[in-house]
Design a protein around this motif. Structure first.
Motif, short mmCIF file in Angstrom:
data_model
loop_
_atom_site.label_atom_id
_atom_site.label_comp_id
_atom_site.label_asym_id
_atom_site.label_seq_id
_atom_site.Cartn_x
_atom_site.Cartn_y
_atom_site.Cartn_z
N HIS A 286 15.99 56.46 52.43
CA HIS A 286 15.36 57.58 51.73
C HIS A 286 13.97 57.20 51.21
CE1 HIS A 286 19.12 59.83 51.79
NE2 HIS A 286 18.51 60.84 51.20
N TYR B 175 17.99 71.15 44.55
CA TYR B 175 19.21 71.56 45.28
C TYR B 175 20.34 70.57 45.02
CZ TYR B 175 22.46 71.75 49.19
OH TYR B 175 23.61 71.77 49.95
N LYS B 176 20.05 69.28 45.13
CA LYS B 176 21.08 68.26 44.91
C LYS B 176 21.58 68.30 43.46
CE LYS B 176 21.14 65.72 48.83
NZ LYS B 176 22.35 65.28 49.55
N PRO C 55 17.71 62.47 44.36
CA PRO C 55 18.81 62.64 45.32
C PRO C 55 19.55 61.34 45.64
CG PRO C 55 16.85 63.81 46.08
CD PRO C 55 16.44 62.98 44.91
N CYS D 42 8.78 69.85 49.31
CA CYS D 42 10.07 69.57 49.95
C CYS D 42 10.89 68.59 49.11
CB CYS D 42 9.84 69.01 51.35
SG CYS D 42 9.18 70.21 52.54
N HIS D 43 10.23 67.58 48.55
CA HIS D 43 10.93 66.60 47.71
C HIS D 43 11.49 67.27 46.45
CE1 HIS D 43 9.02 63.63 50.28
NE2 HIS D 43 9.67 62.67 49.66
N SER E 31 10.40 58.72 52.34
CA SER E 31 9.54 59.32 51.32
C SER E 31 8.12 58.77 51.40
CB SER E 31 10.14 59.04 49.95
OG SER E 31 9.28 59.49 48.93
N THR F 251 12.25 61.38 45.15
CA THR F 251 13.28 60.95 46.10
C THR F 251 14.41 60.22 45.40
OG1 THR F 251 11.76 60.80 47.98
CG2 THR F 251 13.72 59.45 48.09
N LEU G 61 14.48 69.54 47.35
CA LEU G 61 15.69 68.76 47.63
C LEU G 61 16.31 68.23 46.35
CD1 LEU G 61 17.62 67.47 49.67
CD2 LEU G 61 16.04 65.51 49.81
#
Length: 258
Positions: free
Chosen positions: A146, A177-178, A125, A170-171, A150, A122, A174
């Motif tokens: 955040h 992606y970031k 991001p 998912c973490h 988390s 976490t 993300l």
């Protein structure tokens, strides 16, 4: 440093307290040495019974201390230093947590070993959000939200036996992606290389851990097992993430001056 230590230690102490209650008795965790492919070495104490898997945790501590104590660069702001120190302290603490799981093979350390993965991923991001927004628009409340989300996402492990893997996936998604998005907006060839190495290390961390027992059929992986090499990849993932996230602000500043 004091602010970063407080930020990391308070959630960590809370997680330790919760892990030692009956709240997570339903979480599926492996509590036997058979979960690891590395054979036990007779005569060694419990905290070294699987010497390679145990001692590799020193790499987390060493790498974390390196980034924690690294002198601030000319362009590093107070908040940027805080971001780096929080991430470094997470690495320093994570090494002993994993070591405790191997040494004790009990539920509380096993639960605690899973939990920090979520907060660590976490923070990527969160740090990227600071880089994108800049000090003027970034809020500490945003980072706190955040982190709380988390920590709470570990509740998925209670809802389903694969809930932790879902939350972690998912973490990771993300964070990647970031990372790709901020690279496309502000990066250059150097940061692209760091990002690629971080993602490849992340893939190695996941794949080698899953193939731990399968790889142990081969002599090359019977002492230095897949689990051991997955931890090496995890340390490299940390390191290249640091390289990426500390270099990006310099690239962004240089682009503004051009």
């Amino acid at each position: 440093m004091k602010a970063a230590l407080l930020h990391v230690s308070v959630p960590f102490v809370l997680c330790v307290a919760w892990a030692n209650t009956s709240l997570f008795d339903g979480v599926q965790v492996d509590l036997s040495c058979g979960h690891y492919a590395e054979p036990l070495v007779a005569g060694l104490p419990g905290f070294l019974a699987m010497p390679c898997n145990c001692l590799v945790n020193l790499a987390y501590i060493s790498m974390g201390l390196y980034w924690l104590l690294r002198p601030s660069g000319v362009q590093e702001t107070r908040t940027s230093r805080y971001m780096r120190e929080v991430f470094a302290l997470m690495a320093v603490l994570y090494g002993p947590v994993q070591w405790a799981r191997l040494a004790l093979l009990r539920r509380a350390p096993a639960v605690l070993d899973q939990w920090p993965h979520l907060t660590i991923f976490t923070w990527v991001p969160v740090w990227i959000g600071f880089i994108e927004r800049g000090p003027a628009k970034w809020s500490g409340l945003h980072a706190a939200a955040h982190e709380v989300a988390s920590i709470l996402s570990y509740g998925l492990a209670l809802a389903h036996e694969r809930g932790f893997e879902l939350a972690l996936g998912c973490h990771v998604a993300l964070a990647v992606y970031k990372g790709v998005r901020v690279q496309m907006a502000h990066g250059d060839g150097r940061t692209r290389r760091y990002l690629l190495l971080a993602v490849l290390s992340c893939a190695g961390f996941v794949v080698l851990k899953l193939l731990d027992h399968w790889l142990a059929r081969y002599r090359l992986f019977q002492r230095l097992t897949g689990h051991f090499w997955s931890k090496v990849c995890d340390v490299l993932q940390f390191h290249f993430s640091f390289c990426f996230l500390t270099t990006l602000p310099q690239r962004k500043t240089a682009a503004r001056q051009e």
